[in-house]
Design a protein around this motif. Structure first.
Motif, short mmCIF file in Angstrom:
data_model
loop_
_atom_site.label_atom_id
_atom_site.label_comp_id
_atom_site.label_asym_id
_atom_site.label_seq_id
_atom_site.Cartn_x
_atom_site.Cartn_y
_atom_site.Cartn_z
N ARG A 1 8.80 -2.45 9.59
CA ARG A 1 8.17 -2.66 8.51
C ARG A 1 7.77 -4.03 8.34
O ARG A 1 8.14 -4.89 8.94
N GLU A 2 6.50 -4.18 7.79
CA GLU A 2 6.00 -5.51 7.34
C GLU A 2 7.00 -6.34 6.57
O GLU A 2 6.47 -7.68 6.31
N TYR A 3 7.45 -5.99 5.65
CA TYR A 3 8.55 -6.58 4.67
C TYR A 3 9.99 -6.08 4.80
O TYR A 3 10.35 -5.16 5.59
N GLY B 1 1.00 -1.26 0.00
CA GLY B 1 0.23 -0.15 0.07
C GLY B 1 0.71 1.39 0.05
O GLY B 1 0.26 2.56 -0.06
N GLY B 2 2.07 1.25 -0.02
CA GLY B 2 2.84 2.41 -0.19
C GLY B 2 3.09 2.94 -1.50
O GLY B 2 2.98 2.33 -2.47
N ALA B 3 3.52 4.30 -1.71
CA ALA B 3 3.96 4.83 -2.83
C ALA B 3 5.10 4.29 -3.42
O ALA B 3 6.11 3.99 -2.43
N ARG C 1 0.76 0.13 -10.93
CA ARG C 1 1.66 -0.33 -9.72
C ARG C 1 2.24 0.94 -9.14
O ARG C 1 2.43 1.10 -8.05
N ARG C 2 2.88 1.76 -10.11
CA ARG C 2 3.64 2.89 -9.97
C ARG C 2 2.74 4.18 -9.57
O ARG C 2 3.27 5.15 -9.04
N VAL D 1 7.15 11.66 -8.20
CA VAL D 1 7.39 12.35 -7.10
C VAL D 1 6.44 12.54 -6.25
O VAL D 1 5.91 13.84 -6.37
N ALA D 2 5.95 11.45 -5.36
CA ALA D 2 4.59 11.76 -4.61
C ALA D 2 4.31 12.96 -3.96
O ALA D 2 3.46 13.68 -3.78
N HIS D 3 5.56 13.33 -3.21
CA HIS D 3 5.54 14.31 -2.22
C HIS D 3 5.18 15.75 -2.93
O HIS D 3 5.01 16.64 -2.23
#
Length: 707
Positions: free
Chosen positions: A221-223, A201-203, A384-385, A409-411
């Motif tokens: 982290r879970e992974y 669920g992360g970017a 996905r991206r 660049v999500a931020h």
């Protein structure tokens, strides 16, 4: 250094600051960008933009020394905005930069003036694009990882111990010391990290450095995501014994790194851009050129080359400033990564009916060329991206590689970005789209792009039908004479003479070329079919393994997996493709097209115990079991062979052709101007032969290679 100097011309341009207001704004922008870069990797500026901004700040401060701001990034260790509470025993400084051969020569001359003598030896090594950390070992056991921070103190990231490849938990000797180096993500690790991140669920990370920065600091982290460490230095700690301290302080830098590697720490020594010692500035310039040329082949990112005085006495005499040592410099390479805007997506249909997306970008200068488009793999990759129209995106380009978008660049999102619309019908012909696989395809398959499909089959590396260019193929298709490339072999003289601009001579020449094409080896015919998941090299392997088209068509997925390079997924795809192409293959057989591979015999019956180890007689040649790389310009009897024909020659003689030199390379065929591949082979101790010696070795197969 002509190419490198030219390509850095745009890179060296500094931002021009007109007045104190512009200066204050630039300092604020740089401070915020640096804080984000060193804290999370999520800077609002790419490296090139940041470098230009800082050079503009430096220029303004030189002209107005009484206006220098306390917040200015000049005079500070890179990462000075980052917080940290673990003191460094010795300041962890950054490096000053040069951007051209002229600046490099000026710096080297100033260093020699400072120490009062010529520098006897220089160390030249890659500047890795990662995060600097200090790894502390106590009696050989890794106990602490610390970021650079502000150079005086860094952040404790010891929770990452065990996730960084190249930093062993225990050294080969029970010594107490600190190893310094870069933590980064290789290209493969970056892809794996983004797959894991988006699955949870992360970017996606914008680039490998962003990924390494975020991952190094992440807790609980879970992974799990792996990173890689490359050591570039070492120093004693207060508890180090005298012998160990001497090993670390008295050695040349090159010897120090050999010692570190012997302890089990990963360095760049085994890479294509391994550190090297040289004696002149001209040698430095040559190595800079070599490393710059090798950059596209590397499985990790570099953004420059580090040049250091190698001898301990020279380093001691030069000393260090408040932010950087005086005995080392970073030669920055042109940026291959920039941030720009995603304006839209085009959907293009390939020769096999694959519908491929292409990103339309706000034009941006990268590595000396203007980039306006970038590759996107498929709709699933876009999803996905989480790419959106209007996104700021990180675009990567190296050498001649097609530019690609690494991630948004999500931020920097404003909320005005829009989803990318996917096509509901084939953009080429309007037919339905098969969306059952990740790569979407027009239901008409090859018939959707008939001209492209036939032109590909007639191309030089396939059937090599001289005189059958795209224009002629269009003419044949529009006249209704060709519905697939099997129809080429049924063309009559009367049909061709009825076409515009087809006289008797051109008609007879084309018919003769088509007749010659019937005798091409099976590997060429198979390649002409354009089976998805295969290319020239794979077509040769399949043809050599099965020897006849009949045996290829009779093979199931399990049998196909016995061919080198074919896995479970590709085997299933090839079986499905051959079933789809069945009618076309039958018609090729009817027209007399050759369906056998010279010198090859079918494998043993798959039901036999040793079927998996069966090899064709064509492999039992002088290159049997060898991996061969061909580089440079061929001479003598090999001069007229194309690179593809050389690869065919290698494989007909039993070898496996490869494009890059590695530990697995058995033989390098080095022609004129062999360059870096020859150098790498020499370093690895790989056998090297010239064109004439190689021609003697494979003399029995030369006639077939020209077919």
């Amino acid at each position: 250094m002509r190419d490198m100097t030219t390509s850095t011309a745009a890179h060296t341009a500094a931002a021009v600051l007109a007045d104190s207001t512009a200066y204050a704004e630039a300092v604020g922008t740089a401070a915020k960008a640096a804080a984000a870069y060193y804290a999370t990797g999520e800077s609002s500026l790419d490296d090139d933009a940041y470098d230009r901004l800082v050079r503009g700040i430096e220029a303004y401060e030189q002209a107005h020394p009484d206006e220098v701001s306390a917040e200015s990034p000049t005079g500070k260790v890179a990462g000075g905005a980052a917080v940290g509470d673990v003191p460094h025993t010795v300041p962890m400084l950054s490096l000053d930069n040069v951007f051209s051969a002229e600046q490099l020569r000026t710096w080297a001359a100033s260093l020699e003036r400072r120490i009062g003598r010529p520098v006897e030896r220089w160390s030249v090594e890659p500047k890795l694009d990662g995060l600097a950390i200090a790894a502390r070992y106590e009696e050989g056991r890794l106990t602490r990882l610390i970021t650079r921070g502000d150079g005086s103190a860094g952040e404790d990231v010891s929770h990452a111990i065990g996730t960084v490849i190249g930093l062993p938990d225990h050294l080969a000797e029970p010594v107490t010391l600190e190893v310094r180096g870069e933590v980064l993500m290789t290209n493969d690790q970056f892809e794996q990290a983004n797959t894991a991140r988006t699955a949870h669920g992360g970017a996606p990370f914008a680039n490998p450095r962003n990924g390494a920065a975020g991952t190094l600091r992440a807790k609980d982290r879970e992974y799990r995501v792996e990173m890689t460490f490359f050591g570039y230095g070492a120093l004693p700690l207060p508890d180090s014994d005298t012998a160990c301290a001497g090993q670390l302080t008295d050695r040349p830098h090159s010897g120090l790194m050999e010692y570190v590697a012997d302890l089990g720490v990963h360095t760049a020594a085994a890479t294509l851009v391994a550190p090297r010692t040289v004696t002149t500035v001209e040698d430095i310039e040559a190595r800079v050129e070599e490393i710059g040329a090798l950059r596209p082949q590397l499985p990790f990112g570099i953004d420059g080359i580090v040049i250091k005085a190698d001898l301990a006495a020279d380093r001691s005499a030069a000393g260090s400033g408040s932010r950087a040592p005086r005995w080392a410099i970073a030669y920055k390479l042109p940026a291959v990564e920039k941030v720009t805007t995603l304006l839209g997506v085009e959907w293009n249909v390939g020769r096999t009916g694959i519908i491929a997306p292409r990103a339309v970008l706000a034009p941006v200068e990268i590595d000396g060329s203007t980039v306006g488009y970038a590759t996107l793999h498929n709709p699933a990759d876009i999803t996905r991206r989480d790419l959106r129209i209007g996104d700021h995106v990180m675009v990567y380009k190296a050498g001649d590689i097609i530019p690609r978008i690494e991630a948004p660049v999500a931020h920097l999102r404003t909320g005005d970005e829009k989803p990318i619309p996917f096509p509901e019908a084939c953009p080429q012909c309007g037919s339905e789209i098969d969306t059952s696989e990740q790569r979407w395809r027009c239901v008409r398959g090859r018939n959707c792009r008939l001209v492209a499909s036939v032109s590909y089959a007639a191309g030089r590396d396939q059937l090599d039908i001289e005189g059958l260019g795209v224009t002629r193929v269009v003419q044949l298709v529009e006249a209704g004479l060709v519905g697939d490339f099997a129809d080429l072999f049924a063309l009559t003289r009367e049909q061709l003479l009825g076409l515009d601009r087809m006289g008797e001579t051109s008609t007879d020449n084309l018919l003769a070329a088509i007749e010659t094409a019937k005798a091409r080896p099976l590997s060429r015919v198979f390649c002409a079919l354009g089976v998805r998941g295969t290319g020239r090299s794979m077509s040769r392997r399949i043809a050599r393994h099965f020897a006849t088209m009949e045996h290829i068509r009779a093979a199931d997925a399990e049998a196909l997996q016995r061919v080198d390079g074919i896995g479970v997924e590709k085997a299933a795809l090839v079986v499905a493709e051959l079933a789809e192409l069945g009618t076309l293959i039958d018609r090729l057989v009817e027209t007399g097209v050759n369906m056998t591979e010279p010198g090859a015999t079918p494998p043993a019956d798959a039901s036999e115990k040793d079927a998996a180890d069966a090899v064709v007689a064509g492999n039992a040649g002088p290159l049997d079991g060898m991996t061969v790389v061909v580089t440079g310009a061929m001479t003598g009897v090999l001069e007229k062979l194309s690179r593809n024909q050389m690869n065919e020659l290698v494989e007909r003689a039993g070898g496996k052709s490869s494009s890059s030199v590695s530990q697995r390379t058995s033989l390098l065929v080095a022609g004129e101007n062999a360059g870096s591949k020859r150098e790498k082979a020499e370093q690895l101790g790989t056998r090297i032969v010239g064109p004439d010696e190689f021609a003697e070795l494979v003399a029995d197969f030369l006639d077939r290679a020209a077919a």
